[in-house]
Design an enzyme around this catalytic site. Structure first.
Site, PDB file in Angstrom:
ATOM      1  N   GLU A 199      41.244   9.297  12.914  1.00 63.14           N
ATOM      2  CA  GLU A 199      40.215   9.286  13.975  1.00 63.14           C
ATOM      3  C   GLU A 199      39.119   8.265  13.672  1.00 63.14           C
ATOM      4  OE1 GLU A 199      39.145  13.441  14.623  1.00 63.14           O
ATOM      5  OE2 GLU A 199      41.237  13.974  14.944  1.00 63.14           O
ATOM      6  N   GLU A 303      47.657  14.900  16.080  1.00 64.19           N
ATOM      7  CA  GLU A 303      46.862  16.117  16.308  1.00 64.19           C
ATOM      8  C   GLU A 303      46.685  16.238  17.809  1.00 64.19           C
ATOM      9  OE1 GLU A 303      43.032  16.753  14.382  1.00 64.19           O
ATOM     10  OE2 GLU A 303      43.699  15.633  12.627  1.00 64.19           O
TER      11      GLU A 303
END
Ligand code: BMA
Length: 379
Positions: A199, A303
């Protein structure tokens, strides 16, 4: 054997093992080390690691593996009970992919309370059953000693020549030692999909977009790979990168160390809370899948989820619908949902939850793949 399984096996039949070839790599090879492939970040990757990559690539063409973070470690109302899994208690099978995290390595337990010794044994159990393990790193800020979410600058300090380089290498030593211990009963290294510094296009972590430049991020990635692969000679790792909610190739490549440093193109996605985002995610997955295909790599939804799964038909009509929404998105290898911490914070199903009946439908869908349906991934 189920129809789904038969179809899977026939697709695997033409799998060609990667032949050894004389590619130059920056890796320093011991005389007895054999180049096994010219595709992966690690040209010395063990045959089982190469097989995992090839099998993921093949399976991705016809199915979606389901993954869950900390699946064996705890669930709703239980902690560390041997054999338990919320996923299995809902649908009768374990996930195909298990997520783990080495944040707080050096302590007895990780940042979410998972004991590291037990984590090793769960990884071994999952592998022994034919499952796949992926590891992320919510590491503390190496300069401030705050947690991952302390996004004060640190990356420039830990690169070679930086004030905290040596200190950071000690953390990487702990990670390497943990990874090295992941061996089967017969002593074979267990292939692991390592997913560091995730991320990174967002701003929350110390390796994120507000805390370091793209050049620093890429240098950190390469330094980490070199240290694990070359200095520690770990050859059972596939390297996955995972920016969050990316919708164009240019965005994806803004912070990206380069094709020779990445095996799996991943994406984390937490916006799937309404119908508009089903096609949005589908398009984002398609962009990523095309990028992966052009580079000979695997793409994955590393995810995904919505906290507390507040939509009853989320599994079939949101998650699976997004993956099935177009031919390229269908090439996504797996989708992993985050942990089931408590009734206030969970992303997977559990018995009695309102989305559990739909999760069973999702499980039964011919496109989804759980652990028992996996072919031999390491051969
Ligand atoms: C976040 C939350 C946190 C957790 C972290 C690392 O999304 O689940 O509670 O500590 O992931 O697993």
């Amino acid at each position: 054997m189920s129809r789904k399984m038969k179809c899977m096996l026939s697709l695997l039949a033409p799998l060609i093992y990667l032949a050894a070839c004389g590619k130059d790599t920056p890796t320093e090879k011991e005389p007895n080390e054999q180049v096994t492939n010219n595709v992966l970040v690690d040209s010395l990757a063990t045959p089982a690691t190469v097989a995992l990559f090839n099998n993921l690539k093949t399976l991705a063409q016809s199915g979606l593996l389901f993954g869950h973070q900390d699946d064996l470690a705890y669930g709703i109302g239980w902690i560390a009970t041997p054999g338990r899994s919320d996923v299995r208690e809902v649908c009768g099978d374990y996930p195909a992919v298990y997520g783990w995290d080495l944040g707080d390595i050096g302590n007895e337990a990780n940042l979410d309370g998972v004991n590291f010794q037990q984590m090793k044994s769960w990884i071994k159990q999952a592998y022994a059953r034919g499952g796949i393990n992926t590891i992320s790193l919510h590491l503390d800020n190496p300069v401030s000693r705050g947690n991952s979410w302390d996004n004060s600058p640190a990356v420039k300090n830990i690169l070679p020549g930086g004030s905290h380089h040596a200190v950071y290498l000690r953390t990487l030593d702990l990670i390497a030692a943990f990874l090295k211990d992941l061996q089967s009963d017969a002593g074979a290294p267990i292939p692991i999909i390592l997913r560091p510094y995730h991320e990174h296009n967002h701003t929350w972590p110390w390796w994120g977009a507000s805390a370091c430049t793209a050049e620093e991020y890429n240098a950190l990635w390469k330094m980490t790979v070199r240290y694990l692969r070359d200095t520690h000679a770990l050859h059972h790792l596939l390297y996955a990168i995972s920016p969050q909610e990316i919708s164009s190739e240019a965005d994806y490549l803004q912070r990206y160390p380069g094709d020779e440093w990445v095996d799996i193109l991943g994406m984390d996605y937490y916006q799937l809370w309404d119908k508009a985002h089903v096609s949005h995610l589908g398009e984002a997955l398609a962009v990523m899948a095309r990028m992966a295909e052009a580079r000979g790599k695997v793409s994955a939804l590393t995810e995904v989820g919505i906290d507390k799964v507040a939509i009853r038909d989320w599994w079939s009509n949101y998650l699976l619908a997004a993956v099935l929404s177009n031919a390229d998105a269908q090439k996504t290898a797996w989708a992993l949902v985050w942990r089931n911490q408590s009734t206030d914070h969970f992303f997977g199903p559990y018995p009695g939850h309102a989305s559990a009946p739909d999760f069973i439908k999702f499980y039964q869908h011919p496109f989804t793949i759980f652990e028992k349906e996996l072919p031999a991934m390491y051969e």
